[in-house]
Design a protein around this motif. Structure first.
Motif, PDB file in Angstrom:
ATOM      1  N   PRO A   1     -21.970  -1.389 -18.631  1.00  0.00           N
ATOM      2  CA  PRO A   1     -21.490  -1.651 -17.267  1.00  0.00           C
ATOM      3  C   PRO A   1     -20.020  -2.034 -17.165  1.00  0.00           C
ATOM      4  CG  PRO A   1     -23.643  -2.651 -17.613  1.00  0.00           C
ATOM      5  CD  PRO A   1     -23.188  -2.159 -18.950  1.00  0.00           C
ATOM      6  N   THR A   2     -19.518  -2.799 -18.130  1.00  0.00           N
ATOM      7  CA  THR A   2     -18.130  -3.258 -18.008  1.00  0.00           C
ATOM      8  C   THR A   2     -17.110  -2.186 -18.338  1.00  0.00           C
ATOM      9  OG1 THR A   2     -18.024  -4.075 -20.297  1.00  0.00           O
ATOM     10  CG2 THR A   2     -18.821  -5.603 -18.612  1.00  0.00           C
ATOM     11  N   TRP A   3     -17.560  -1.059 -18.857  1.00  0.00           N
ATOM     12  CA  TRP A   3     -16.628   0.003 -19.221  1.00  0.00           C
ATOM     13  C   TRP A   3     -16.101   0.768 -18.008  1.00  0.00           C
ATOM     14  CZ3 TRP A   3     -18.451   3.060 -24.177  1.00  0.00           C
ATOM     15  CH2 TRP A   3     -18.475   2.183 -25.265  1.00  0.00           C
ATOM     16  N   HIS A   4     -16.702   0.574 -16.849  1.00  0.00           N
ATOM     17  CA  HIS A   4     -16.379   1.415 -15.700  1.00  0.00           C
ATOM     18  C   HIS A   4     -15.176   0.937 -14.888  1.00  0.00           C
ATOM     19  CE1 HIS A   4     -20.109   3.936 -15.702  1.00  0.00           C
ATOM     20  NE2 HIS A   4     -20.578   2.886 -16.350  1.00  0.00           N
ATOM     21  N   TYR A   5     -14.637  -0.226 -15.186  1.00  0.00           N
ATOM     22  CA  TYR A   5     -13.581  -0.727 -14.301  1.00  0.00           C
ATOM     23  C   TYR A   5     -12.555  -1.568 -15.059  1.00  0.00           C
ATOM     24  CZ  TYR A   5     -16.268  -5.102 -14.315  1.00  0.00           C
ATOM     25  OH  TYR A   5     -16.945  -6.241 -14.703  1.00  0.00           O
ATOM     26  N   TRP A   6     -11.391  -1.693 -14.468  1.00  0.00           N
ATOM     27  CA  TRP A   6     -10.264  -2.498 -14.946  1.00  0.00           C
ATOM     28  C   TRP A   6      -9.797  -3.263 -13.731  1.00  0.00           C
ATOM     29  CZ3 TRP A   6      -5.217  -3.054 -13.426  1.00  0.00           C
ATOM     30  CH2 TRP A   6      -4.275  -3.547 -14.347  1.00  0.00           C
ATOM     31  N   SER A   7     -10.366  -4.434 -13.491  1.00  0.00           N
ATOM     32  CA  SER A   7     -10.188  -5.131 -12.227  1.00  0.00           C
ATOM     33  C   SER A   7      -9.252  -6.313 -12.379  1.00  0.00           C
ATOM     34  CB  SER A   7     -11.558  -5.609 -11.708  1.00  0.00           C
ATOM     35  OG  SER A   7     -11.431  -6.201 -10.432  1.00  0.00           O
ATOM     36  N   ARG A   8      -8.221  -6.360 -11.534  1.00  0.00           N
ATOM     37  CA  ARG A   8      -7.289  -7.473 -11.525  1.00  0.00           C
ATOM     38  C   ARG A   8      -7.252  -8.080 -10.121  1.00  0.00           C
ATOM     39  NH1 ARG A   8      -8.257  -6.248 -15.916  1.00  0.00           N
ATOM     40  NH2 ARG A   8      -6.875  -6.002 -17.718  1.00  0.00           N
ATOM     41  N   PRO A   9      -7.095  -9.403 -10.010  1.00  0.00           N
ATOM     42  CA  PRO A   9      -7.122 -10.042  -8.683  1.00  0.00           C
ATOM     43  C   PRO A   9      -5.985  -9.554  -7.783  1.00  0.00           C
ATOM     44  CG  PRO A   9      -7.317 -11.666 -10.446  1.00  0.00           C
ATOM     45  CD  PRO A   9      -6.926 -10.369 -11.095  1.00  0.00           C
ATOM     46  N   LEU A  10      -6.307  -9.441  -6.511  1.00  0.00           N
ATOM     47  CA  LEU A  10      -5.311  -9.156  -5.487  1.00  0.00           C
ATOM     48  C   LEU A  10      -5.508 -10.211  -4.406  1.00  0.00           C
ATOM     49  CD1 LEU A  10      -3.079  -7.269  -4.467  1.00  0.00           C
ATOM     50  CD2 LEU A  10      -4.848  -5.903  -3.348  1.00  0.00           C
ATOM     51  N   VAL A  11      -4.590 -11.160  -4.306  1.00  0.00           N
ATOM     52  CA  VAL A  11      -4.753 -12.325  -3.440  1.00  0.00           C
ATOM     53  C   VAL A  11      -4.264 -12.012  -2.029  1.00  0.00           C
ATOM     54  CG1 VAL A  11      -4.159 -14.747  -3.085  1.00  0.00           C
ATOM     55  CG2 VAL A  11      -4.531 -13.875  -5.405  1.00  0.00           C
ATOM     56  N   ASP A  12      -5.073 -12.353  -1.044  1.00  0.00           N
ATOM     57  CA  ASP A  12      -4.721 -12.202   0.363  1.00  0.00           C
ATOM     58  C   ASP A  12      -3.701 -13.285   0.719  1.00  0.00           C
ATOM     59  OD1 ASP A  12      -4.533 -11.960   3.084  1.00  0.00           O
ATOM     60  OD2 ASP A  12      -6.675 -12.233   3.484  1.00  0.00           O
ATOM     61  N   SER A  13      -2.461 -12.896   0.894  1.00  0.00           N
ATOM     62  CA  SER A  13      -1.400 -13.879   1.170  1.00  0.00           C
ATOM     63  C   SER A  13      -1.579 -14.540   2.533  1.00  0.00           C
ATOM     64  CB  SER A  13      -0.026 -13.211   1.091  1.00  0.00           C
ATOM     65  OG  SER A  13       0.064 -12.145   2.032  1.00  0.00           O
ATOM     66  N   ALA A  14      -2.248 -13.848   3.460  1.00  0.00           N
ATOM     67  CA  ALA A  14      -2.447 -14.407   4.800  1.00  0.00           C
ATOM     68  C   ALA A  14      -3.610 -15.394   4.840  1.00  0.00           C
ATOM     69  CB  ALA A  14      -2.693 -13.280   5.808  1.00  0.00           C
ATOM     70  N   SER A  15      -4.531 -15.285   3.885  1.00  0.00           N
ATOM     71  CA  SER A  15      -5.694 -16.171   3.874  1.00  0.00           C
ATOM     72  C   SER A  15      -6.132 -16.410   2.432  1.00  0.00           C
ATOM     73  CB  SER A  15      -6.841 -15.562   4.684  1.00  0.00           C
ATOM     74  OG  SER A  15      -7.969 -16.412   4.689  1.00  0.00           O
ATOM     75  N   PRO A  16      -5.304 -17.108   1.663  1.00  0.00           N
ATOM     76  CA  PRO A  16      -5.637 -17.320   0.254  1.00  0.00           C
ATOM     77  C   PRO A  16      -6.796 -18.302   0.102  1.00  0.00           C
ATOM     78  CG  PRO A  16      -3.692 -18.574   0.851  1.00  0.00           C
ATOM     79  CD  PRO A  16      -4.028 -17.731   2.041  1.00  0.00           C
ATOM     80  N   PRO A  17      -7.470 -18.269  -1.026  1.00  0.00           N
ATOM     81  CA  PRO A  17      -8.550 -19.232  -1.270  1.00  0.00           C
ATOM     82  C   PRO A  17      -7.976 -20.623  -1.511  1.00  0.00           C
ATOM     83  CG  PRO A  17      -8.129 -17.984  -3.240  1.00  0.00           C
ATOM     84  CD  PRO A  17      -7.259 -17.376  -2.170  1.00  0.00           C
ATOM     85  N   PRO A  18      -8.795 -21.674  -1.379  1.00  0.00           N
ATOM     86  CA  PRO A  18      -8.295 -23.027  -1.649  1.00  0.00           C
ATOM     87  C   PRO A  18      -7.673 -23.152  -3.032  1.00  0.00           C
ATOM     88  CG  PRO A  18     -10.466 -23.112  -0.632  1.00  0.00           C
ATOM     89  CD  PRO A  18     -10.196 -21.671  -0.943  1.00  0.00           C
ATOM     90  N   LYS A  19      -8.256 -22.453  -4.011  1.00  0.00           N
ATOM     91  CA  LYS A  19      -7.649 -22.377  -5.332  1.00  0.00           C
ATOM     92  C   LYS A  19      -7.999 -21.031  -5.940  1.00  0.00           C
ATOM     93  CE  LYS A  19     -11.189 -24.361  -8.382  1.00  0.00           C
ATOM     94  NZ  LYS A  19     -11.071 -23.326  -9.430  1.00  0.00           N
ATOM     95  N   LEU A  20      -7.143 -20.562  -6.793  1.00  0.00           N
ATOM     96  CA  LEU A  20      -7.403 -19.276  -7.419  1.00  0.00           C
ATOM     97  C   LEU A  20      -8.612 -19.386  -8.338  1.00  0.00           C
ATOM     98  CD1 LEU A  20      -3.815 -17.997  -8.314  1.00  0.00           C
ATOM     99  CD2 LEU A  20      -5.284 -17.325  -6.411  1.00  0.00           C
TER     100      LEU A  20
END
Length: 313
Positions: free
Chosen positions: A96-115
């Motif tokens: 399953p993990t071979w199918h993707y290369w995922s890196r975070p993309l942070v919403d600058s307009a509504s970021p999470p309380p912490k990364l």
């Protein structure tokens, strides 16, 4: 063997639930590579077909081939090589993990309380390097090389789907949306809610018939010839795979998660996508899938360059 062990262990780790291009999409990229190699280097087609005959999961290939013979049989083998990693999901061959290369993309307009401390990143780049090493090794068994070729066909396609390179992180999705798998839009075709990721998967082709994949490939090659892709170069090294992932990540940032996106975290509230987004997403998806087909041609030429009768580059 240590890299292989590490990758095999990775299947137990948390991973994205997303596919990449739908099976029909993968078939189209394989059809592009088949047409190119048939015209330019038929020897490579014949070698790949001969290796595929030794694939350990013969049942899937027998179903895909049906009663086809000659040229059509060879073409269908190519198409099944590209979709087999999806066909084998849940089996002993699944990674399953071979199918993707995922890196975070942070919403600058509504970021999470912490990364988030950890966003599942997948191991597509490592898997590509591993399988390319096996596929290009004439000392490996035909069965091992056939499996490795299946993953190469598939991973080249996967990495050109923008949402296979990203996880959107925001206040709504503090742990990431897993490449759009947790956001929902209204399918423009049947007006049913689908994940944003599935919308992108289906954006180029939904017809799984080999004849349609061949026609769709020919149409895309006419409209989007090689000369339109300045970034298309002969394949030289595995590091190029990560560059393709970066291209997809940039497209995810500027377009897939761009200002025109309308989505909901509840399927029951999935909105319609604006026409501007629909039109642009199809355009981008067609370009990326066609480029994947051309790049697959180059990777296969490189992988089999040292086979008997080949010319060195």
């Amino acid at each position: 063997m240590k890299p292989l062990v590490a990758l095999l262990l990775a299947v137990v780790l948390p991973c994205s639930t997303a596919f990449a291009w739908s099976r029909p999409g993968h078939m189209v990229s394989a059809a592009i590579a088949y047409e190119e190699l048939s015209a330019r280097e038929r020897r490579i087609v014949d070698k790949i077909v001969a290796l595929a005959e030794k694939h350990p999961d013969r049942g899937a290939f027998e179903v895909a081939i049906g009663r086809a013979k000659g040229e059509e049989r060879s073409r269908r083998i190519f198409l099944e090589l590209a979709r087999w990693p999806d066909d084998t999901r849940g089996s002993i061959h699944d990674h399953p993990t071979w199918h993707y290369w995922s890196r975070p993309l942070v919403d600058s307009a509504s970021p999470p309380p912490k990364l988030p401390d950890d966003v599942p990143q997948g191991s597509a780049a490592e898997a590509f390097a591993l399988n390319l090493s096996v596929a290009s090794d004439p000392r490996a068994s035909a069965g091992e090389r056939a499996v490795a070729l299946s993953w190469i066909f598939h991973l080249v396609g996967d990495m050109h789907q923008p949402l296979h390179s990203v996880s959107w992180v925001s206040k709504r999705f503090p742990e990431g949306d897993r490449g759009g798998s947790l956001q929902f839009v209204l399918d423009p075709v049947d007006k049913e809610p689908v994940s944003l990721h599935w919308f992108w998967d289906d954006s180029v082709s939904r017809d799984g018939e080999p004849e349609f994949a061949t026609r769709r490939a020919a149409e895309l090659m006419r409209r989007l010839p090689r000369t339109q892709f300045k970034e298309l170069q002969p394949f030289r090294e595995t590091a190029e795979f990560s560059a393709w992932a970066q291209e997809s990540h940039q497209l995810a940032s500027t377009m897939a998660y761009g200002p025109d996106l309308r989505a909901s975290d509840a399927a029951s509230k999935a909105p319609e996508l604006p026409k501007r987004y629909l039109d642009r997403s199809v355009q981008v998806a067609e370009q990326r899938l066609t480029l994947a087909g051309y790049r697959l041609t180059e990777v296969l030429r490189w992988a089999l360059r040292a086979e008997p009768g080949s010319r060195e580059r």
